[in-house]
Design an enzyme around this catalytic site. Structure first.
Site, PDB file in Angstrom:
ATOM      1  N   LYS A 178      -1.117  -4.467  -2.469  1.00  0.00           N
ATOM      2  CA  LYS A 178      -1.529  -3.596  -1.367  1.00  0.00           C
ATOM      3  C   LYS A 178      -2.919  -3.925  -0.843  1.00  0.00           C
ATOM      4  O   LYS A 178      -3.732  -4.554  -1.521  1.00  0.00           O
ATOM      5  CB  LYS A 178      -1.408  -2.125  -1.775  1.00  0.00           C
TER       6      LYS A 178
ATOM      7  N   ARG B  74       5.609  -0.112  -9.939  1.00  0.00           N
ATOM      8  CA  ARG B  74       6.472  -0.695  -8.905  1.00  0.00           C
ATOM      9  C   ARG B  74       5.804  -1.971  -8.399  1.00  0.00           C
ATOM     10  O   ARG B  74       4.755  -1.916  -7.775  1.00  0.00           O
ATOM     11  CB  ARG B  74       6.657   0.324  -7.771  1.00  0.00           C
TER      12      ARG B  74
END
Ligand code: 7PM
Length: 277
Positions: free
Chosen positions: A225, A259
Site C-alpha cells: 500500500k 492479507r
C-alpha cells in the site's frame, strides 16, 4: 496471555493460533483477449493454486470493485470476473475462499458458488448485505472505510483516528451480533488506506492493540500500500520488504490474518514470528 480464536467460515474451522496468511487474487480482464473471460479465469485460478502451494491459509478473490480510486465495476462485470474463479476453485482449493465485495448480489452468488468468507470493505452497510450472509455460515470481514472509494483519499479527517475506527468496528460488530450472526464468524479490519492519510495509517499501526482489545480476530491489509511507499520509497512493485515489515509488526501486535500479495515471503517471515511468540 492471548488465547486463540476459533473462526468459522463455511465448511472450514480455523484455529487462529498463529498468524494466518490470506493471499490476494485479483481477477482482471485480459486485455489481449477479445470478449469471453476464459483467459482471466484461467490465470486467476492458476495464481490462486500457486498461492496455496506457497502456503496461503485463505484466498481472497476480488473483481477490483473495492480498489481505492478505482472506476466502479458494474454488477454484471464483477460477477463475470469472480464467479467462474470461485466455481473453479471450490472443487480444488484446500483452503477457505473469500470474496472481496460489498455488493449483496455478488455475495449471494459467490456463496452459492462455494465462497467461505465475505470480505466486505463496506462492513455490511449496503442494503441487503446483512441478509445476504444471514442464512449460511460464511465468515465475514467487517472493514472500516471513511467516505467512498472514488473520493475517500481527497481529505480524510479524524479527531482521533484510533477511537473512531474502534467505535465504528464495535458498532458494526454489535449490529451483526444483534442480527443473529454468531461471534466466531466475524473478523474486524481497520481498512488501511481507505479514507486515511499516511499519518492516520501509521497511528493505526502503532495502536493496533486498541483494536485487538475489541476481542475479535483482526485482519490487516497493508501489502504494497501507498503508506509503505511513502515511508520506504518505491512504487507498487517495489514494496515487498516494507510489506514484510508491516506484516511482522502487525502479527506481533496481535493481528490474526494478514492479507498479502507476496505469500511465500510473508509465510516465511511469520514462521519466525510464530516461533518467538
Ligand atoms: C489500490 C489500493 C488497489 C489498495 C487495491 C488496494 C483491503 C481489502 C483491499 C484491506 C480488506 C489491495 C487494496 N484492501 N479488504 N481490499 N482489507 N479486508 O491492496 O485492507 O488490494 S483493495
Amino acid at each position: 496471555m492471548q488465547s486463540y480464536f476459533e473462526f468459522t467460515c463455511g465448511k472450514y474451522q480455523l484455529t487462529l493460533n498463529r498468524p494466518y496468511v490470506m493471499g490476494i487474487v485479483n481477477v482482471t480482464p485480459d486485455s489481449f483477449s477479445d470478449g469471453g473471460q476464459y483467459t482471466s479465469t484461467k490465470s486467476a485460478t492458476e495464481h490462486a493454486l500457486k498461492l496455496i502451494a506457497e502456503g496461503a491459509d485463505i484466498l481472497d478473490i476480488g473483481g477490483e470493485s473495492t480498489r481505492p480510486g478505482a472506476v466502479p465495476v458494474s454488477l454484471d462485470e464483477e460477477l463475470s470476473r469472480v464467479i467462474p474463479v470461485i466455481e473453479a476453485l471450490s472443487h480444488i482449493s484446500t483452503v477457505p475462499i473469500s470474496i472481496d465485495t460489498y455488493k449483496p448480489e455478488v455475495m449471494r452468488q459467490a456463496i452459492a458458488a462455494g465462497a467461505d468468507i465475505v470480505n466486505d470493505v463496506r462492513a455490511l452497510q449496503e442494503p441487503g448485505a446483512l441478509e445476504a450472509v444471514f442464512n449460511c455460515n460464511v465468515g465475514i470481514c467487517l472493514m472500516h472505510m471513511q467516505g467512498m472509494p472514488q473520493t475517500m483519499q481527497l481529505a480524510p479527517h479524524y479527531v482521533d483516528v484510533v477511537s473512531e475506527v474502534k467505535q465504528f468496528l464495535t458498532d458494526r460488530l454489535n449490529t451483526a451480533l444483534t442480527q443473529g450472526i454468531v461471534k466466531n464468524r466475524i473478523l474486524l479490519d481497520p481498512g488501511f488506506g481507505f479514507g486515511k492519510t499516511r499519518a492516520h495509517n501509521i497511528t493505526l499501526i502503532k495502536h493496533l492493540d486498541k483494536l485487538v482489545d475489541i476481542g475479535q480476530p483482526l485482519l490487516v491489509g497493508l501489502s504494497r500500500k501507498a503508506v509503505l511507499g511513502a515511508i520506504a520509497g518505491g512504487d507498487e512493485g517495489q514494496r515487498l520488504h516494507a510489506s514484510i515489515a508491516a506484516s511482522v509488526i502487525s502479527a506481533m501486535k496481535g493481528a490474526k490474518i494478514l492479507r498479502v500479495h507476496d505469500v511465500k515471503a510473508t509465510v516465511d517471515a511469520l514462521k519466525v514470528v510464530a516461533a518467538v511468540t
